[in-house]
Design an enzyme around this catalytic site. Sequence first.
Site, mmCIF file in Angstrom:
data_model
loop_
_atom_site.group_PDB
_atom_site.id
_atom_site.type_symbol
_atom_site.label_atom_id
_atom_site.label_comp_id
_atom_site.label_asym_id
_atom_site.label_seq_id
_atom_site.Cartn_x
_atom_site.Cartn_y
_atom_site.Cartn_z
ATOM 1 N N ASP A 144 40.612 20.599 7.912
ATOM 2 C CA ASP A 144 39.156 20.735 7.991
ATOM 3 C C ASP A 144 38.601 21.264 6.674
ATOM 4 O O ASP A 144 37.440 21.029 6.345
ATOM 5 C CB ASP A 144 38.762 21.735 9.085
ATOM 6 C CG ASP A 144 39.212 21.319 10.462
ATOM 7 O OD1 ASP A 144 38.956 20.170 10.858
ATOM 8 O OD2 ASP A 144 39.830 22.147 11.165
ATOM 9 N N HIS B 241 34.659 13.367 19.367
ATOM 10 C CA HIS B 241 35.925 13.974 19.774
ATOM 11 C C HIS B 241 36.028 14.110 21.288
ATOM 12 O O HIS B 241 37.016 13.705 21.898
ATOM 13 C CB HIS B 241 36.088 15.347 19.124
ATOM 14 C CG HIS B 241 37.349 16.039 19.532
ATOM 15 N ND1 HIS B 241 37.425 16.894 20.613
ATOM 16 C CD2 HIS B 241 38.597 15.975 19.022
ATOM 17 C CE1 HIS B 241 38.666 17.324 20.750
ATOM 18 N NE2 HIS B 241 39.396 16.787 19.797
ATOM 19 N N GLU C 291 40.132 11.169 9.428
ATOM 20 C CA GLU C 291 40.488 10.991 10.835
ATOM 21 C C GLU C 291 39.239 11.015 11.693
ATOM 22 O O GLU C 291 38.284 11.739 11.390
ATOM 23 C CB GLU C 291 41.454 12.108 11.265
ATOM 24 C CG GLU C 291 41.980 12.009 12.679
ATOM 25 C CD GLU C 291 41.174 12.793 13.704
ATOM 26 O OE1 GLU C 291 41.479 12.681 14.906
ATOM 27 O OE2 GLU C 291 40.225 13.502 13.312
ATOM 28 N N LYS D 20 41.186 8.620 22.194
ATOM 29 C CA LYS D 20 41.036 9.791 23.043
ATOM 30 C C LYS D 20 40.907 9.370 24.510
ATOM 31 O O LYS D 20 40.077 8.539 24.842
ATOM 32 C CB LYS D 20 39.794 10.588 22.651
ATOM 33 C CG LYS D 20 39.773 11.065 21.207
ATOM 34 C CD LYS D 20 40.825 12.120 20.936
ATOM 35 C CE LYS D 20 40.477 13.434 21.570
ATOM 36 N NZ LYS D 20 41.382 14.520 21.117
ATOM 37 N N ASP E 162 37.777 10.091 16.087
ATOM 38 C CA ASP E 162 38.152 9.946 17.497
ATOM 39 C C ASP E 162 37.248 8.913 18.153
ATOM 40 O O ASP E 162 36.042 8.870 17.874
ATOM 41 C CB ASP E 162 37.992 11.288 18.223
ATOM 42 C CG ASP E 162 38.701 12.417 17.493
ATOM 43 O OD1 ASP E 162 39.918 12.525 17.634
ATOM 44 O OD2 ASP E 162 38.021 13.189 16.785
ATOM 45 N N HIS F 138 39.825 15.843 8.413
ATOM 46 C CA HIS F 138 39.807 15.904 9.873
ATOM 47 C C HIS F 138 38.386 15.790 10.407
ATOM 48 O O HIS F 138 37.552 16.670 10.193
ATOM 49 C CB HIS F 138 40.437 17.237 10.310
ATOM 50 C CG HIS F 138 40.686 17.349 11.767
ATOM 51 N ND1 HIS F 138 40.403 18.492 12.487
ATOM 52 C CD2 HIS F 138 41.199 16.471 12.662
ATOM 53 C CE1 HIS F 138 40.746 18.316 13.747
ATOM 54 N NE2 HIS F 138 41.233 17.099 13.887
ATOM 55 N N ARG F 139 38.099 14.684 11.075
ATOM 56 C CA ARG F 139 36.758 14.377 11.584
ATOM 57 C C ARG F 139 35.734 14.363 10.453
ATOM 58 O O ARG F 139 34.578 14.759 10.626
ATOM 59 C CB ARG F 139 36.346 15.357 12.687
ATOM 60 C CG ARG F 139 37.363 15.478 13.812
ATOM 61 C CD ARG F 139 36.971 16.518 14.846
ATOM 62 N NE ARG F 139 38.149 16.936 15.618
ATOM 63 C CZ ARG F 139 38.190 17.960 16.447
ATOM 64 N NH1 ARG F 139 37.093 18.691 16.644
ATOM 65 N NH2 ARG F 139 39.293 18.288 17.086
ATOM 66 N N GLU G 2 41.997 8.077 16.282
ATOM 67 C CA GLU G 2 42.673 8.596 17.465
ATOM 68 C C GLU G 2 42.011 8.044 18.721
ATOM 69 O O GLU G 2 40.808 8.189 18.926
ATOM 70 C CB GLU G 2 42.651 10.128 17.518
ATOM 71 C CG GLU G 2 43.399 10.638 18.752
ATOM 72 C CD GLU G 2 43.483 12.149 18.866
ATOM 73 O OE1 GLU G 2 43.909 12.630 19.936
ATOM 74 O OE2 GLU G 2 43.110 12.855 17.907
#
Length: 248
Positions: free
Chosen positions: A221, A50, A35, A104, A37, A8-9, A102
Amino acid sequence: MNIRGVAHRGYSAMYPENTLSSFQAAIDLGYSHMELDVHLSKDGVPVVMHDHTIDRMTNGSGEIRDYTLKELQQFVINDEERIPTLEEVLILAKDCIIVSIELKHPKLYKGIEEKLYDVIRKVGMLNQVYVISFDHRSLARLRNISKEIEIGPLVNKLKRSDFRLIDKLDATHIAVNYNGLNEEYIKRYEEADVQLVVWTVNSLKQMKYLQQYPSLLITTDELEKYKLFSSPSIRAAGEYLYDYEQLS
């Protein structure tokens, strides 16, 4: 070792989220997916962050869309890193890891879907990315741009109506909050050959519970913690930590 999971990120528990160092750490750990954003700069360049503002992550302030790329890259993250472009991240990831992108707040950015697609195609990553968003109209626009690109709606809770949405979008994925999981639908998505992605799974209790559903793609995470449950050769360490956590 390849770890089937979504970073995640990047490795955001150890490095500044959505930075090249964070993504490199996820790659080095052997994760199958990561992942990130995406937003658009004032001059129409897809950049990775993000929030739609730079306040939380950089030494600057304001909305991303109010700065050109050159202006954005004058700000620093954690005193040493810059806001990466999507192109930079995809070049880093190519042939190493699948990337979940993603979109955003796409309503803030006219034409973001086309600009996103152009970067993905330029880098040659169409078969190594999928795009997710809470804005399902944005996903529909992306589907109109490309019949090849893999897409998936983001939802907070699985519902029966999601299957109609999947068909309408010709989606390959659906991403749901851990608390919105429904066991009945897990099997239905398996049968429909739609990848169900769960976010964000950080506790040992959650990780252990989801072991019974190997078809799920789990977003976390806590990359090294999840690694303990993902490999049969080291799973005993994960079980030990889980038991210790329950007793604490």
